[in-house]
Design a protein around this motif. Structure first.
Motif, PDB file in Angstrom:
ATOM      1  N   CYS A  24       0.904  -1.257  -0.094  1.00 38.68           N
ATOM      2  CA  CYS A  24      -0.095   0.028  -0.001  1.00 38.68           C
ATOM      3  C   CYS A  24       0.768   1.124   0.029  1.00 38.68           C
ATOM      4  O   CYS A  24       2.104   1.240   0.405  1.00 38.68           O
ATOM      5  N   LEU A  25       0.077   2.286  -0.367  1.00 41.79           N
ATOM      6  CA  LEU A  25       0.873   3.682  -0.462  1.00 41.79           C
ATOM      7  C   LEU A  25      -0.005   4.584   0.360  1.00 41.79           C
ATOM      8  O   LEU A  25      -1.122   4.377   0.108  1.00 41.79           O
ATOM      9  N   PHE A  26       0.789   5.699   0.845  1.00 43.05           N
ATOM     10  CA  PHE A  26       0.033   6.679   1.787  1.00 43.05           C
ATOM     11  C   PHE A  26       0.426   8.090   1.207  1.00 43.05           C
ATOM     12  O   PHE A  26       1.490   8.358   1.083  1.00 43.05           O
ATOM     13  N   ASP A  27      -0.441   8.768   0.670  1.00 47.95           N
ATOM     14  CA  ASP A  27      -0.366  10.182   0.289  1.00 47.95           C
ATOM     15  C   ASP A  27      -0.666  11.028   1.333  1.00 47.95           C
ATOM     16  O   ASP A  27      -1.822  11.071   1.710  1.00 47.95           O
ATOM     17  N   TRP A  28       0.467  11.376   1.889  1.00 43.85           N
ATOM     18  CA  TRP A  28       0.212  12.278   3.113  1.00 43.85           C
ATOM     19  C   TRP A  28      -0.522  13.694   3.033  1.00 43.85           C
ATOM     20  O   TRP A  28      -1.115  14.375   3.875  1.00 43.85           O
ATOM     21  N   ALA A  29      -0.235  14.210   1.697  1.00 42.54           N
ATOM     22  CA  ALA A  29      -1.073  15.559   1.627  1.00 42.54           C
ATOM     23  C   ALA A  29      -2.818  15.373   1.339  1.00 42.54           C
ATOM     24  O   ALA A  29      -3.201  16.347   2.016  1.00 42.54           O
ATOM     25  N   ASN A  30      -3.009  14.224   0.976  1.00 42.12           N
ATOM     26  CA  ASN A  30      -4.779  14.329   1.118  1.00 42.12           C
ATOM     27  C   ASN A  30      -5.044  12.913   2.116  1.00 42.12           C
ATOM     28  O   ASN A  30      -6.094  12.741   2.088  1.00 42.12           O
ATOM     29  N   ARG A  31      -4.152  12.424   2.778  1.00 44.28           N
ATOM     30  CA  ARG A  31      -4.311  11.328   3.535  1.00 44.28           C
ATOM     31  C   ARG A  31      -4.976  10.332   2.911  1.00 44.28           C
ATOM     32  O   ARG A  31      -6.044   9.692   4.064  1.00 44.28           O
ATOM     33  N   ASP A  50      -8.127   4.339  10.191  1.00 46.24           N
ATOM     34  CA  ASP A  50      -7.210   4.516  11.273  1.00 46.24           C
ATOM     35  C   ASP A  50      -6.760   6.028  11.307  1.00 46.24           C
ATOM     36  O   ASP A  50      -5.722   6.368  10.745  1.00 46.24           O
ATOM     37  N   GLU A  51      -7.522   6.805  12.057  1.00 41.49           N
ATOM     38  CA  GLU A  51      -7.117   8.191  11.962  1.00 41.49           C
ATOM     39  C   GLU A  51      -5.948   8.548  12.538  1.00 41.49           C
ATOM     40  O   GLU A  51      -5.081   9.521  12.408  1.00 41.49           O
ATOM     41  N   GLU A  52      -5.704   7.817  13.674  1.00 43.38           N
ATOM     42  CA  GLU A  52      -4.414   7.997  14.527  1.00 43.38           C
ATOM     43  C   GLU A  52      -3.131   7.820  13.762  1.00 43.38           C
ATOM     44  O   GLU A  52      -2.287   8.727  13.404  1.00 43.38           O
ATOM     45  N   LEU A  53      -3.250   6.761  12.963  1.00 43.54           N
ATOM     46  CA  LEU A  53      -2.096   6.443  12.083  1.00 43.54           C
ATOM     47  C   LEU A  53      -1.856   7.650  10.983  1.00 43.54           C
ATOM     48  O   LEU A  53      -0.876   8.037  10.525  1.00 43.54           O
ATOM     49  N   ASN A  54      -3.196   7.829  10.423  1.00 44.37           N
ATOM     50  CA  ASN A  54      -3.042   8.911   9.187  1.00 44.37           C
ATOM     51  C   ASN A  54      -2.584  10.153   9.774  1.00 44.37           C
ATOM     52  O   ASN A  54      -1.539  10.598   9.006  1.00 44.37           O
ATOM     53  N   LYS A  55      -2.863  10.576  10.757  1.00 45.43           N
ATOM     54  CA  LYS A  55      -2.427  11.803  11.588  1.00 45.43           C
ATOM     55  C   LYS A  55      -1.008  11.781  11.839  1.00 45.43           C
ATOM     56  O   LYS A  55      -0.058  12.846  11.425  1.00 45.43           O
ATOM     57  N   LEU A  56      -0.550  10.523  12.327  1.00 46.07           N
ATOM     58  CA  LEU A  56       1.018  10.384  12.615  1.00 46.07           C
ATOM     59  C   LEU A  56       1.702  10.419  11.303  1.00 46.07           C
ATOM     60  O   LEU A  56       2.767  11.203  11.192  1.00 46.07           O
ATOM     61  N   LEU A  57       1.431   9.778  10.341  1.00 47.21           N
ATOM     62  CA  LEU A  57       2.158   9.765   9.044  1.00 47.21           C
ATOM     63  C   LEU A  57       2.045  11.185   8.257  1.00 47.21           C
ATOM     64  O   LEU A  57       3.061  11.449   8.066  1.00 47.21           O
ATOM     65  N   ALA A  58       1.026  11.794   8.255  1.00 48.18           N
ATOM     66  CA  ALA A  58       1.216  13.294   7.781  1.00 48.18           C
ATOM     67  C   ALA A  58       1.931  14.114   8.533  1.00 48.18           C
ATOM     68  O   ALA A  58       2.504  14.623   8.078  1.00 48.18           O
TER      69      ALA A  58
END
Length: 84
Positions: A24-31, A50-58
């Motif tokens: 998988c890939l995570f684009d931090w600009a648009n989460r 997983d909002e906490e993981l998304n916030k941490l990565l961004a």
């Protein structure tokens, strides 16, 4: 991955692999997560929620990416000045 666009804006993404296979890939600009089949099928729907993981990565990406690129840019300018 970190990059600076021609407009000066910093962009980046995370790439995750399991057993050397991109999942998988995570684009931090648009989460947003992009699942890469077949390895990522097990993550479908789980990572988006997983909002906490998304916030941490961004947050990590935004701060670290900008800092790393600034250091590289400064070094690049120093190198160009000494060789020019």
């Amino acid at each position: 991955m970190c990059e600076r666009g021609a407009d000066g804006c910093t962009r980046g993404s995370w790439r995750f692999a399991f057993n050397e296979q991109l999942t998988c890939l995570f684009d931090w600009a648009n989460r947003k997560w992009t699942v890469v089949p077949p390895g990522g099928q097990q993550f479908t729907g789980k990572l988006d929620n997983d909002e906490e993981l998304n916030k941490l990565l961004a947050r990590t990406s935004h701060g670290d990416c900008k800092s790393w690129l600034q250091q590289v840019w400064e070094h690049w300018n120093e190198t160009r000045e000494t060789t020019g």
